[in-house]
Design a protein around this motif. Structure first.
Motif, PDB file in Angstrom:
ATOM      1  N   VAL A   1      11.012 -47.473   8.569  1.00 22.73           N
ATOM      2  CA  VAL A   1      12.414 -47.243   8.237  1.00 22.73           C
ATOM      3  C   VAL A   1      12.841 -48.266   7.190  1.00 22.73           C
ATOM      4  O   VAL A   1      12.606 -49.470   7.351  1.00 22.73           O
ATOM      5  CB  VAL A   1      13.320 -47.361   9.475  1.00 22.73           C
ATOM      6  CG1 VAL A   1      14.773 -47.099   9.098  1.00 22.73           C
ATOM      7  CG2 VAL A   1      12.871 -46.392  10.563  1.00 22.73           C
ATOM      8  N   ALA A   2      13.490 -47.778   6.132  1.00 26.06           N
ATOM      9  CA  ALA A   2      14.040 -48.658   5.097  1.00 26.06           C
ATOM     10  C   ALA A   2      15.547 -48.770   5.276  1.00 26.06           C
ATOM     11  O   ALA A   2      16.227 -47.772   5.554  1.00 26.06           O
ATOM     12  CB  ALA A   2      13.725 -48.130   3.703  1.00 26.06           C
ATOM     13  N   VAL A   3      16.066 -49.979   5.116  1.00 26.51           N
ATOM     14  CA  VAL A   3      17.508 -50.222   5.090  1.00 26.51           C
ATOM     15  C   VAL A   3      17.827 -50.817   3.726  1.00 26.51           C
ATOM     16  O   VAL A   3      17.317 -51.882   3.381  1.00 26.51           O
ATOM     17  CB  VAL A   3      17.952 -51.182   6.205  1.00 26.51           C
ATOM     18  CG1 VAL A   3      19.456 -51.448   6.110  1.00 26.51           C
ATOM     19  CG2 VAL A   3      17.592 -50.629   7.581  1.00 26.51           C
ATOM     20  N   ILE A   4      18.649 -50.114   2.951  1.00 26.81           N
ATOM     21  CA  ILE A   4      19.026 -50.603   1.629  1.00 26.81           C
ATOM     22  C   ILE A   4      20.419 -51.216   1.741  1.00 26.81           C
ATOM     23  O   ILE A   4      21.407 -50.518   1.939  1.00 26.81           O
ATOM     24  CB  ILE A   4      19.001 -49.480   0.583  1.00 26.81           C
ATOM     25  CG1 ILE A   4      17.592 -48.875   0.489  1.00 26.81           C
ATOM     26  CG2 ILE A   4      19.432 -50.010  -0.781  1.00 26.81           C
ATOM     27  CD1 ILE A   4      17.479 -47.718  -0.504  1.00 26.81           C
TER      28      ILE A   4
ATOM     29  N   ALA B   1      23.275 -55.236  10.773  1.00 19.08           N
ATOM     30  CA  ALA B   1      23.427 -54.777  12.151  1.00 19.08           C
ATOM     31  C   ALA B   1      22.502 -53.606  12.444  1.00 19.08           C
ATOM     32  O   ALA B   1      21.921 -53.513  13.534  1.00 19.08           O
ATOM     33  CB  ALA B   1      24.882 -54.389  12.420  1.00 19.08           C
ATOM     34  N   ALA B   2      22.337 -52.705  11.460  1.00 15.68           N
ATOM     35  CA  ALA B   2      21.397 -51.593  11.640  1.00 15.68           C
ATOM     36  C   ALA B   2      19.973 -52.114  11.798  1.00 15.68           C
ATOM     37  O   ALA B   2      19.206 -51.643  12.662  1.00 15.68           O
ATOM     38  CB  ALA B   2      21.488 -50.635  10.462  1.00 15.68           C
ATOM     39  N   ALA B   3      19.596 -53.100  10.984  1.00 17.49           N
ATOM     40  CA  ALA B   3      18.248 -53.677  11.089  1.00 17.49           C
ATOM     41  C   ALA B   3      18.029 -54.284  12.466  1.00 17.49           C
ATOM     42  O   ALA B   3      16.942 -54.149  13.057  1.00 17.49           O
ATOM     43  CB  ALA B   3      18.054 -54.729  10.004  1.00 17.49           C
TER      44      ALA B   3
ATOM     45  N   GLU C   1       9.020 -49.778  12.350  1.00 23.28           N
ATOM     46  CA  GLU C   1       8.772 -50.897  11.447  1.00 23.28           C
ATOM     47  C   GLU C   1       9.880 -50.887  10.402  1.00 23.28           C
ATOM     48  O   GLU C   1      10.012 -49.919   9.653  1.00 23.28           O
ATOM     49  CB  GLU C   1       7.406 -50.745  10.787  1.00 23.28           C
ATOM     50  CG  GLU C   1       7.036 -51.854   9.836  1.00 23.28           C
ATOM     51  CD  GLU C   1       5.682 -51.616   9.198  1.00 23.28           C
ATOM     52  OE1 GLU C   1       5.629 -51.512   7.947  1.00 23.28           O
ATOM     53  OE2 GLU C   1       4.683 -51.516   9.934  1.00 23.28           O
ATOM     54  N   VAL C   2      10.686 -51.943  10.355  1.00 26.60           N
ATOM     55  CA  VAL C   2      11.910 -51.945   9.554  1.00 26.60           C
ATOM     56  C   VAL C   2      11.757 -52.872   8.354  1.00 26.60           C
ATOM     57  O   VAL C   2      11.306 -54.014   8.489  1.00 26.60           O
ATOM     58  CB  VAL C   2      13.119 -52.392  10.408  1.00 26.60           C
ATOM     59  CG1 VAL C   2      14.412 -52.310   9.587  1.00 26.60           C
ATOM     60  CG2 VAL C   2      13.229 -51.537  11.670  1.00 26.60           C
ATOM     61  N   THR C   3      12.167 -52.376   7.190  1.00 21.60           N
ATOM     62  CA  THR C   3      12.189 -53.172   5.964  1.00 21.60           C
ATOM     63  C   THR C   3      13.599 -53.128   5.377  1.00 21.60           C
ATOM     64  O   THR C   3      14.171 -52.044   5.222  1.00 21.60           O
ATOM     65  CB  THR C   3      11.187 -52.639   4.922  1.00 21.60           C
ATOM     66  OG1 THR C   3       9.880 -52.591   5.503  1.00 21.60           O
ATOM     67  CG2 THR C   3      11.166 -53.542   3.698  1.00 21.60           C
ATOM     68  N   VAL C   4      14.154 -54.291   5.058  1.00 19.37           N
ATOM     69  CA  VAL C   4      15.493 -54.391   4.475  1.00 19.37           C
ATOM     70  C   VAL C   4      15.371 -54.809   3.019  1.00 19.37           C
ATOM     71  O   VAL C   4      14.685 -55.786   2.701  1.00 19.37           O
ATOM     72  CB  VAL C   4      16.364 -55.404   5.248  1.00 19.37           C
ATOM     73  CG1 VAL C   4      17.735 -55.544   4.585  1.00 19.37           C
ATOM     74  CG2 VAL C   4      16.513 -54.989   6.708  1.00 19.37           C
TER      75      VAL C   4
ATOM     76  N   ASP D   1       8.255 -48.208  -4.254  1.00 17.89           N
ATOM     77  CA  ASP D   1       6.851 -47.776  -4.199  1.00 17.89           C
ATOM     78  C   ASP D   1       6.274 -47.795  -2.788  1.00 17.89           C
ATOM     79  O   ASP D   1       5.050 -47.829  -2.610  1.00 17.89           O
ATOM     80  CB  ASP D   1       5.974 -48.649  -5.119  1.00 17.89           C
ATOM     81  CG  ASP D   1       6.387 -48.532  -6.574  1.00 17.89           C
ATOM     82  OD1 ASP D   1       6.786 -47.426  -6.980  1.00 17.89           O
ATOM     83  OD2 ASP D   1       6.320 -49.549  -7.287  1.00 17.89           O
ATOM     84  N   LYS D   2       7.161 -47.778  -1.786  1.00 20.93           N
ATOM     85  CA  LYS D   2       6.705 -47.712  -0.403  1.00 20.93           C
ATOM     86  C   LYS D   2       7.232 -46.442   0.237  1.00 20.93           C
ATOM     87  O   LYS D   2       8.373 -46.039   0.001  1.00 20.93           O
ATOM     88  CB  LYS D   2       7.171 -48.941   0.386  1.00 20.93           C
ATOM     89  CG  LYS D   2       6.560 -50.246  -0.084  1.00 20.93           C
ATOM     90  CD  LYS D   2       6.967 -51.405   0.828  1.00 20.93           C
ATOM     91  CE  LYS D   2       6.306 -52.702   0.403  1.00 20.93           C
ATOM     92  NZ  LYS D   2       6.644 -53.824   1.314  1.00 20.93           N
ATOM     93  N   LEU D   3       6.420 -45.837   1.073  1.00 22.70           N
ATOM     94  CA  LEU D   3       6.761 -44.588   1.741  1.00 22.70           C
ATOM     95  C   LEU D   3       7.452 -44.876   3.069  1.00 22.70           C
ATOM     96  O   LEU D   3       6.985 -45.718   3.844  1.00 22.70           O
ATOM     97  CB  LEU D   3       5.495 -43.755   1.970  1.00 22.70           C
ATOM     98  CG  LEU D   3       5.657 -42.412   2.688  1.00 22.70           C
ATOM     99  CD1 LEU D   3       6.486 -41.449   1.832  1.00 22.70           C
ATOM    100  CD2 LEU D   3       4.280 -41.814   2.990  1.00 22.70           C
ATOM    101  N   PHE D   4       8.566 -44.173   3.331  1.00 22.45           N
ATOM    102  CA  PHE D   4       9.310 -44.378   4.572  1.00 22.45           C
ATOM    103  C   PHE D   4       9.614 -43.047   5.242  1.00 22.45           C
ATOM    104  O   PHE D   4       9.804 -42.029   4.584  1.00 22.45           O
ATOM    105  CB  PHE D   4      10.619 -45.124   4.296  1.00 22.45           C
ATOM    106  CG  PHE D   4      10.419 -46.547   3.886  1.00 22.45           C
ATOM    107  CD1 PHE D   4      10.291 -47.557   4.832  1.00 22.45           C
ATOM    108  CD2 PHE D   4      10.344 -46.889   2.535  1.00 22.45           C
ATOM    109  CE1 PHE D   4      10.106 -48.879   4.439  1.00 22.45           C
ATOM    110  CE2 PHE D   4      10.154 -48.204   2.149  1.00 22.45           C
ATOM    111  CZ  PHE D   4      10.028 -49.198   3.101  1.00 22.45           C
ATOM    112  N   ASP D   5       9.704 -43.106   6.567  1.00 21.18           N
ATOM    113  CA  ASP D   5      10.041 -41.916   7.351  1.00 21.18           C
ATOM    114  C   ASP D   5      11.543 -41.678   7.407  1.00 21.18           C
ATOM    115  O   ASP D   5      11.987 -40.540   7.605  1.00 21.18           O
ATOM    116  CB  ASP D   5       9.504 -42.061   8.786  1.00 21.18           C
ATOM    117  CG  ASP D   5       7.996 -42.196   8.820  1.00 21.18           C
ATOM    118  OD1 ASP D   5       7.313 -41.182   8.588  1.00 21.18           O
ATOM    119  OD2 ASP D   5       7.503 -43.319   9.070  1.00 21.18           O
TER     120      ASP D   5
END
Length: 367
Positions: A4-7, A15-17, A27-30, A187-191
């Protein structure tokens, strides 16, 4: 494991992260470049109960947002995380007319039936204030509510990000949708993707063919620092108008904030506006003259044309969620909105009716 990506790492994104990271299969990326973020420049007052806005959906969001801080603080404490970003110090509301104070007092008593968090309510005379508050000036009477809280936005977001298991990447990114419907960020794939980028949401969605009803508003505040560390003993002070006086523990008092609608994404400090707020604040809090130093902060809020926030799934983009338009009440409603988005993603029960805050009226896919 789903990715999951958080922009955006402001109040909603952080808070979402935090709540996404509680799910062991995610797996979370901010992603955040740190420029202009409203939360970093926000010293907030959690005190929505005196608003006379007629928008019932907005008030329900703000009311429940204030309540949700009790859940957020409890969740963080259960994770052994310090929660000194939040302090129920109470509030002094000041009005030029006694009749306005009386009206607010009656309104708050009614609203306390739904919101016991308001706490103790009382109309007080300045002459009867405790000795340690005797240097407050510029009013004869006030309305006090014990349940109001102060929040330091930058501390809150740092706390939430540190409490999460998310990877933090400091860069500006775009969202790309491949022909097979996959989502790519940097350049990263997220669900799944959470768009918590505030006033920058149109810039993220426009390349994908969307028009977004969001406009930026510049906000500035000034922090004053004192050798006397008893500033934390003062309640928040809310006179009429834009001015708020927010004392924090440790010798800091924040004054602000401006609401500048024509400055776009400009982040330059305008001392003229801050000086005007300072002069007004000194009529209520002469102690400002004793500050040994001061500094300024500036950020960009996001507003919709009808001043209503929205959150939910982006039209025609499955598992892409967005929130924006929080305006100057972002610190009050942001954590609850983030929690709602996470609950939507997880298909769990919501605390608010999602249709009342749907993005569909604010995010439109072009033909």
């Amino acid at each position: 494991m789903k990715k999951v990506a958080v922009i955006g790492a402001g109040i909603v994104g952080s808070a979402a992260a935090y709540y996404l990271s509680k799910e062991t299969d995610l797996e979370v990326t901010v992603f955040d470049d740190g420029a202009g973020q409203a939360s970093k420049a926000a010293a907030g007052i959690i005190c929505p109960w005196f608003s006379k806005r007629r928008n019932k959906s907005w008030y329900r969001l703000a009311r429940l947002g204030a309540d949700f801080y009790q859940t957020l603080v409890s969740d963080l404490q259960a994770d052994n995380i310090k929660t000194d970003f939040y302090d129920q110090a109470g509030v002094f509301l000041l009005k030029k007319k006694d009749s306005s104070l009386e009206e607010l007092y009656e309104l708050a008593k009614k609203r306390r039936e739904q919101s016991p968090l308001i706490g103790q309510l009382s109309l007080q005379s300045r002459s009867n204030l405790p000795a340690d508050l005797a240097d407050l000036n510029g009013f004869d009477r006030l309305l006090y509510a014990s349940g109001a809280a102060r929040v330091e936005g930058s501390v809150l977001t740092k706390t939430l990000l540190a409490a999460s298991r998310a990877e933090i990447i400091r860069k500006r990114v775009s969202l790309n949708v491949s022909s097979d419907g996959n989502y790519w960020v940097s350049d990263k794939l997220f669900d799944a993707v959470f768009l918590a980028c505030g006033a920058w949401l149109p810039q993220i969605l426009k390349p994908l063919g969307y028009e977004v009803d969001i406009r930026p508003q510049k906000g500035q505040l000034r922090d004053y620092f004192f050798k006397d560390s008893h500033t934390g003993d003062y309640p928040v002070i809310m006179p009429e108008g834009e001015l708020d006086i927010i004392p924090f523990a440790g010798g800091k008092v924040s004054i602000g904030a401006t609401h500048e609608n024509e400055q776009g994404f400009d982040l330059c400090i305008d001392s003229r506006l801050l000086d005007a707020l300072e002069r007004e604040a000194q009529t209520y809090f002469p102690k400002l003259n004793e500050a040994y130093s001061k500094s300024e902060r500036v950020g960009t809020r996001a507003y919709t044309s009808d001043f209503s926030p929205f959150f939910g799934q982006v039209p025609q983009l499955k598992k892409v969620y967005a929130a924006s338009g929080l305006g100057s009440s972002g610190l009050t409603s942001g954590p609850l909105i983030a929690y709602q988005l996470v609950q939507q993603f997880l298909h769990k029960e919501l605390l608010l009716p999602a249709d009342d805050y749907s993005p569909n009226n604010y995010i439109v896919k072009g033909s």
